[in-house]
Design an enzyme around this catalytic site. Structure first.
Site, mmCIF file in Angstrom:
data_model
loop_
_atom_site.group_PDB
_atom_site.id
_atom_site.type_symbol
_atom_site.label_atom_id
_atom_site.label_comp_id
_atom_site.label_asym_id
_atom_site.label_seq_id
_atom_site.Cartn_x
_atom_site.Cartn_y
_atom_site.Cartn_z
ATOM 1 N N HIS A 142 67.016 51.496 43.869
ATOM 2 C CA HIS A 142 67.789 52.662 44.266
ATOM 3 C C HIS A 142 67.270 53.911 43.565
ATOM 4 O O HIS A 142 66.462 53.825 42.636
ATOM 5 C CB HIS A 142 69.277 52.470 43.936
ATOM 6 C CG HIS A 142 69.986 51.542 44.880
ATOM 7 N ND1 HIS A 142 70.024 50.183 44.682
ATOM 8 C CD2 HIS A 142 70.677 51.785 46.029
ATOM 9 C CE1 HIS A 142 70.715 49.625 45.661
ATOM 10 N NE2 HIS A 142 71.127 50.571 46.488
ATOM 11 N N LYS A 146 71.701 56.729 40.650
ATOM 12 C CA LYS A 146 72.707 55.674 40.818
ATOM 13 C C LYS A 146 73.098 55.135 39.457
ATOM 14 O O LYS A 146 72.226 54.774 38.654
ATOM 15 C CB LYS A 146 72.172 54.547 41.706
ATOM 16 C CG LYS A 146 73.203 53.468 42.021
ATOM 17 C CD LYS A 146 72.672 52.497 43.059
ATOM 18 C CE LYS A 146 73.667 51.379 43.346
ATOM 19 N NZ LYS A 146 74.952 51.902 43.896
#
Length: 253
Positions: A142, A146
């Site tokens: 990600h 995040k």
């Protein structure tokens, strides 16, 4: 016309949902909730969900686990369904979600993407066929902003596999500092954070002289936003209970 209250409206996902909803004829964002309270669209913005006057048909939450108590309190008090798309909940928060579902409709899943939920189904089938003869590892990637790791989707995929294996697998998060062979009952989960990666998940089944991999890549946040809106339209018509993407998919078969 389904009226949606959008929690986390000023975040990246919130803005994508607001844009997509503006182009649809079956729903509208009637209120936005965000601590930044930045007005960027026609709907009214509120710093707290408790400030909303008009009752929405459903709430979509794409904010932060710290908002859960306020959202559940609001929805239970007013009888409003809740689509919880936030990840990173603690075990206690998950129990609070399940408890709320005894009073109101709650849609709760680790990922709003149709493709990811198909991946979970394929992972179950693979785990059932391959069994303990294949080592299983999950790698998720990600963007660098995040905050939760591993991702909620990685846990969703791991749980899907573990259910097939009668919950005998032990989750191992990376192997730094370990100086021993891999055991048969391990399920490795590895998190990568970098750049602007929207979301990538890969499941590896490694056997003797053979590797099988299943993967999914999200190319934009629209896949999650569309899933959340469709979940909201689905949930607005439901009675109390806990729902997930499998319920939504089965409803359109």
């Amino acid at each position: 016309m389904t009226k949606i209250a959008l929690s986390g409206a000023c975040g990246r996902m919130g803005r994508v949902i607001a844009t997509l909803a503006a182009g649809r004829s079956d729903c509208e964002i009637s209120a936005g909730i965000d601590c930044r309270c930045e007005k960027y669209a026609e709907f009214e913005m509120y710093c707290s969900i408790s400030e909303i006057g008009e009752k929405p048909d459903v709430v979509i939450d794409f904010s932060h686990p710290s908002s859960l108590d306020d959202i559940l309190s609001f929805c239970k008090a007013r009888g409003v369904p809740a689509v919880l798309a936030t990840t990173g909940y603690s075990e206690e928060e998950v129990e609070a979600i399940k408890s709320a579902a005894e009073q109101i409709p709650v849609f709760f899943t680790g990922n709003m993407s149709l493709g990811i939920n198909l991946l979970a189904d394929l992972a179950r089938r693979a785990a059932k066929i391959l069994g303990s003869q294949y080592d299983t590892e999950i790698i998720e990637r990600h963007h660098n902003r995040k905050v939760d790791a591993p991702s909620g989707t990685a846990f969703m995929l791991a749980d899907a596999i573990n259910e097939v294996r009668a919950n005998t697998l032990k989750y191992v998060y990376g192997r730094g500092g370990k100086h021993q062979p891999r055991t048969q009952n391990e399920l490795g989960i590895h998190a990568v954070r970098g750049g602007t990666i929207v979301g990538e998940h890969e499941i590896i089944f490694a056997g003797h002289d053979e590797i099988i991999s299943l993967s999914h890549s999200a190319l934009s946040r629209e896949v999650f936003a569309n899933g959340a809106i469709n979940a909201a339209l689905f949930l607005a018509k439901k009675q109390k209970g806990l729902y997930d993407m499998s319920d939504l998919l089965n409803s359109v078969k």
